[in-house]
Scaffold this motif. Structure first.
Motif, mmCIF file in Angstrom:
data_model
loop_
_atom_site.group_PDB
_atom_site.id
_atom_site.type_symbol
_atom_site.label_atom_id
_atom_site.label_comp_id
_atom_site.label_asym_id
_atom_site.label_seq_id
_atom_site.Cartn_x
_atom_site.Cartn_y
_atom_site.Cartn_z
ATOM 1 N N LEU A 152 6.217 12.670 27.562
ATOM 2 C CA LEU A 152 5.287 13.049 28.305
ATOM 3 C C LEU A 152 4.261 11.843 27.937
ATOM 4 O O LEU A 152 3.554 11.472 29.083
ATOM 5 C CB LEU A 152 4.631 14.348 28.040
ATOM 6 N N PRO A 153 3.988 11.253 26.875
ATOM 7 C CA PRO A 153 3.182 10.112 26.578
ATOM 8 C C PRO A 153 3.470 9.065 27.353
ATOM 9 O O PRO A 153 2.813 8.257 27.912
ATOM 10 C CB PRO A 153 3.196 9.835 24.995
ATOM 11 N N ALA A 154 5.093 8.772 27.357
ATOM 12 C CA ALA A 154 5.549 7.698 28.273
ATOM 13 C C ALA A 154 5.183 7.720 29.610
ATOM 14 O O ALA A 154 4.779 6.763 30.294
ATOM 15 C CB ALA A 154 7.052 7.267 28.079
ATOM 16 N N LEU A 155 5.374 9.014 30.089
ATOM 17 C CA LEU A 155 4.760 9.298 31.608
ATOM 18 C C LEU A 155 3.370 9.063 31.833
ATOM 19 O O LEU A 155 3.194 8.480 32.935
ATOM 20 C CB LEU A 155 5.425 10.613 32.018
ATOM 21 N N GLN A 156 2.731 9.682 30.940
ATOM 22 C CA GLN A 156 1.121 9.272 31.047
ATOM 23 C C GLN A 156 1.003 7.768 31.067
ATOM 24 O O GLN A 156 0.056 7.228 32.051
ATOM 25 C CB GLN A 156 0.355 10.169 30.178
ATOM 26 N N HIS A 157 1.366 7.083 30.384
ATOM 27 C CA HIS A 157 1.209 5.674 29.968
ATOM 28 C C HIS A 157 1.364 4.802 31.365
ATOM 29 O O HIS A 157 0.959 3.963 32.080
ATOM 30 C CB HIS A 157 2.023 4.997 29.109
ATOM 31 N N THR A 158 2.759 5.430 32.044
ATOM 32 C CA THR A 158 3.081 4.778 33.396
ATOM 33 C C THR A 158 2.324 5.051 34.332
ATOM 34 O O THR A 158 1.782 4.061 35.262
ATOM 35 C CB THR A 158 4.562 5.335 33.708
ATOM 36 N N TYR A 159 1.418 6.358 34.583
ATOM 37 C CA TYR A 159 0.568 6.669 35.341
ATOM 38 C C TYR A 159 -0.916 5.676 35.473
ATOM 39 O O TYR A 159 -1.249 5.304 36.245
ATOM 40 C CB TYR A 159 0.210 8.213 35.211
ATOM 41 N N GLU A 160 -1.192 5.451 34.046
ATOM 42 C CA GLU A 160 -2.465 4.765 33.779
ATOM 43 C C GLU A 160 -2.227 3.442 34.197
ATOM 44 O O GLU A 160 -3.088 2.591 34.622
ATOM 45 C CB GLU A 160 -2.514 4.948 32.343
ATOM 46 N N VAL A 161 -0.909 2.897 33.950
ATOM 47 C CA VAL A 161 -0.604 1.420 34.407
ATOM 48 C C VAL A 161 -0.761 1.195 35.820
ATOM 49 O O VAL A 161 -1.326 0.325 36.249
ATOM 50 C CB VAL A 161 0.694 1.031 33.823
ATOM 51 N N LEU A 163 -2.112 3.259 38.156
ATOM 52 C CA LEU A 163 -3.459 3.503 38.539
ATOM 53 C C LEU A 163 -4.467 2.437 38.087
ATOM 54 O O LEU A 163 -5.517 2.402 38.689
ATOM 55 C CB LEU A 163 -4.004 4.914 38.104
ATOM 56 N N GLY A 164 -4.362 1.893 36.828
ATOM 57 C CA GLY A 164 -5.368 0.854 36.476
ATOM 58 C C GLY A 164 -6.604 1.423 35.767
ATOM 59 O O GLY A 164 -7.607 0.923 35.572
ATOM 60 N N ARG A 165 -6.291 2.868 35.370
ATOM 61 C CA ARG A 165 -7.364 3.617 34.555
ATOM 62 C C ARG A 165 -6.714 4.505 33.733
ATOM 63 O O ARG A 165 -5.470 5.062 33.905
ATOM 64 C CB ARG A 165 -8.246 4.152 35.547
ATOM 65 N N SER A 166 -7.250 5.184 32.831
ATOM 66 C CA SER A 166 -6.846 6.153 31.822
ATOM 67 C C SER A 166 -7.059 7.774 32.693
ATOM 68 O O SER A 166 -7.940 7.651 33.552
ATOM 69 C CB SER A 166 -7.651 6.139 30.553
ATOM 70 N N VAL A 167 -6.271 8.498 32.252
ATOM 71 C CA VAL A 167 -6.341 9.799 32.901
ATOM 72 C C VAL A 167 -6.463 11.005 31.595
ATOM 73 O O VAL A 167 -6.236 10.578 30.515
ATOM 74 C CB VAL A 167 -5.209 10.278 33.636
ATOM 75 N N ASP A 168 -7.213 12.175 31.841
ATOM 76 C CA ASP A 168 -7.155 12.832 30.720
ATOM 77 C C ASP A 168 -5.960 13.618 30.410
ATOM 78 O O ASP A 168 -5.118 14.060 30.989
ATOM 79 C CB ASP A 168 -8.199 14.126 31.258
ATOM 80 N N LYS A 169 -5.843 13.555 28.945
ATOM 81 C CA LYS A 169 -4.426 13.689 28.552
ATOM 82 C C LYS A 169 -4.254 15.353 28.452
ATOM 83 O O LYS A 169 -3.084 15.562 28.849
ATOM 84 C CB LYS A 169 -4.669 13.412 26.680
ATOM 85 N N SER A 170 -5.152 16.230 28.123
ATOM 86 C CA SER A 170 -4.631 17.774 28.234
ATOM 87 C C SER A 170 -4.292 18.118 29.784
ATOM 88 O O SER A 170 -3.441 18.729 30.045
ATOM 89 C CB SER A 170 -5.800 18.369 27.746
ATOM 90 N N ALA A 171 -5.089 17.634 30.853
ATOM 91 C CA ALA A 171 -5.055 17.965 32.087
ATOM 92 C C ALA A 171 -3.770 17.430 32.506
ATOM 93 O O ALA A 171 -3.056 17.977 33.502
ATOM 94 C CB ALA A 171 -6.228 17.358 32.952
ATOM 95 N N PHE A 172 -3.308 16.290 32.088
ATOM 96 C CA PHE A 172 -2.088 15.670 32.641
ATOM 97 C C PHE A 172 -0.775 16.405 32.087
ATOM 98 O O PHE A 172 -0.171 16.641 32.943
ATOM 99 C CB PHE A 172 -2.043 13.827 31.966
ATOM 100 N N ARG A 173 -1.028 16.821 30.929
ATOM 101 C CA ARG A 173 0.107 17.435 30.350
ATOM 102 C C ARG A 173 0.380 18.858 30.978
ATOM 103 O O ARG A 173 1.525 19.265 31.294
ATOM 104 C CB ARG A 173 -0.043 17.540 28.811
#
Length: 217
Positions: A152-161, A163-173
Motif C-alpha cells: 500500500l505505501p508503494a501504491l500511495q507513492h505512485t498515486y502521488e507521483v 497526481l503531483g501532490r500528496s494524499v491523505d494516508k488514512s483515507a487512501f488506505r
C-alpha cells in the motif's frame, strides 16, 4: 506509454531517423504505426501489435484516448490517428528501437511536453497526460504502473507521483482496501525494512472506480 521511473511520471518517445525522406527527420515522436488490414481485426489489435513490435510489451493496461484527423497533420497528405495510452511498470519492458525509429527513451512528462514533437504529437501527449491525471483522481489506474506484488505505501507513492501532490494516508488506505480490486499476496519487506502485506490486482483488464476524488494531504 506511461510509467513511473525515478519518482516521476514518464512517457516513452521514439526518435525518427535522420537523413531520410520521411517527414520530421531526427524529431522525437510518440510510438505508432499503420493499421495492417490483413492482421488487425480492430484498432485495439493494431495498438497491441505496434506496442509488441516496438517495445516487446504483450499485455499492458491499454485504453483508447481519442481520434485526430485532418489535412495538415502530415505533409504526406490527409491522415487520421486513433490514439491509445498504455500503463506499464518500467521493469516490465526493455527499450528497443524499431525499423522506423533511430532511438527510444523515457522522458519526464513535463520535459516531453516542452519538446517540439513530430507531427501534432505534442497535442496528443498533452491530451493523454490530462486524461490520465483526471482519471487517477477516481480510479485505481496507478496500480497498473507497479510490479506485482506491491504494498500500500508503494501504491500511495505512485498515486502521488502521477497526481503531483500528496494524499491523505488514512483515507487512501481505507479506499484501497474497501475498493475490492486487490487481493492479498503475502508479506513483503517494505522500503523501510519492515514487513507489510502485499497485494495483486484481481482484474488487469479494467480499473476500479471510486465514488469520490482524492483529498489532498
Amino acid at each position: 506509454m506511461f510509467t513511473v521511473l525515478d519518482d516521476a511520471l514518464q512517457v516513452l518517445l521514439v526518435r525518427r531517423p535522420h537523413n531520410t525522406a520521411e517527414p520530421f527527420p531526427g524529431k522525437w515522436a510518440l510510438p505508432g504505426g499503420f493499421v495492417n488490414i490483413d492482421d488487425d481485426a480492430s484498432l485495439l489489435d493494431c495498438a497491441l501489435r505496434k506496442l509488441r513490435e516496438k517495445t516487446g510489451v504483450v499485455a499492458p493496461y491499454l485504453e483508447q484516448l481519442g481520434s485526430w484527423g485532418g489535412a495538415g497533420r502530415d505533409p504526406r497528405g490527409w491522415s487520421a490517428t486513433h490514439c491509445f495510452y498504455a500503463l506499464i511498470p518500467a521493469q516490465a519492458m526493455q527499450l528497443r528501437s524499431g525499423a522506423n525509429a533511430a532511438d527510444v527513451a523515457w522522458f519526464k512528462v513535463e520535459a516531453a511536453s516542452r519538446k517540439r514533437l513530430a507531427f501534432d504529437h505534442g497535442e496528443l501527449l498533452d491530451a493523454a497526460i490530462a486524461r490520465l491525471r483526471s482519471k487517477v483522481e477516481y480510479t485505481s489506474l496507478p496500480a497498473f504502473l507497479l510490479e506485482e506484488p506491491f504494498t500500500l505505501p508503494a501504491l500511495q507513492h505512485t498515486y502521488e507521483v502521477v497526481l503531483g501532490r500528496s494524499v491523505d494516508k488514512s483515507a487512501f488506505r481505507k479506499r484501497m482496501l474497501d475498493g475490492g480490486f486487490m487481493e492479498e499476496a503475502g508479506m513483503l519487506t517494505g522500503s523501510l525494512g519492515r514487513p507489510a502485506m502485499s497485494y495483486r490486482l484481481r482484474d488487469r483488464s479494467q480499473a476500479a472506480l471510486f465514488p469520490r476524488t482524492f483529498n489532498a494531504k
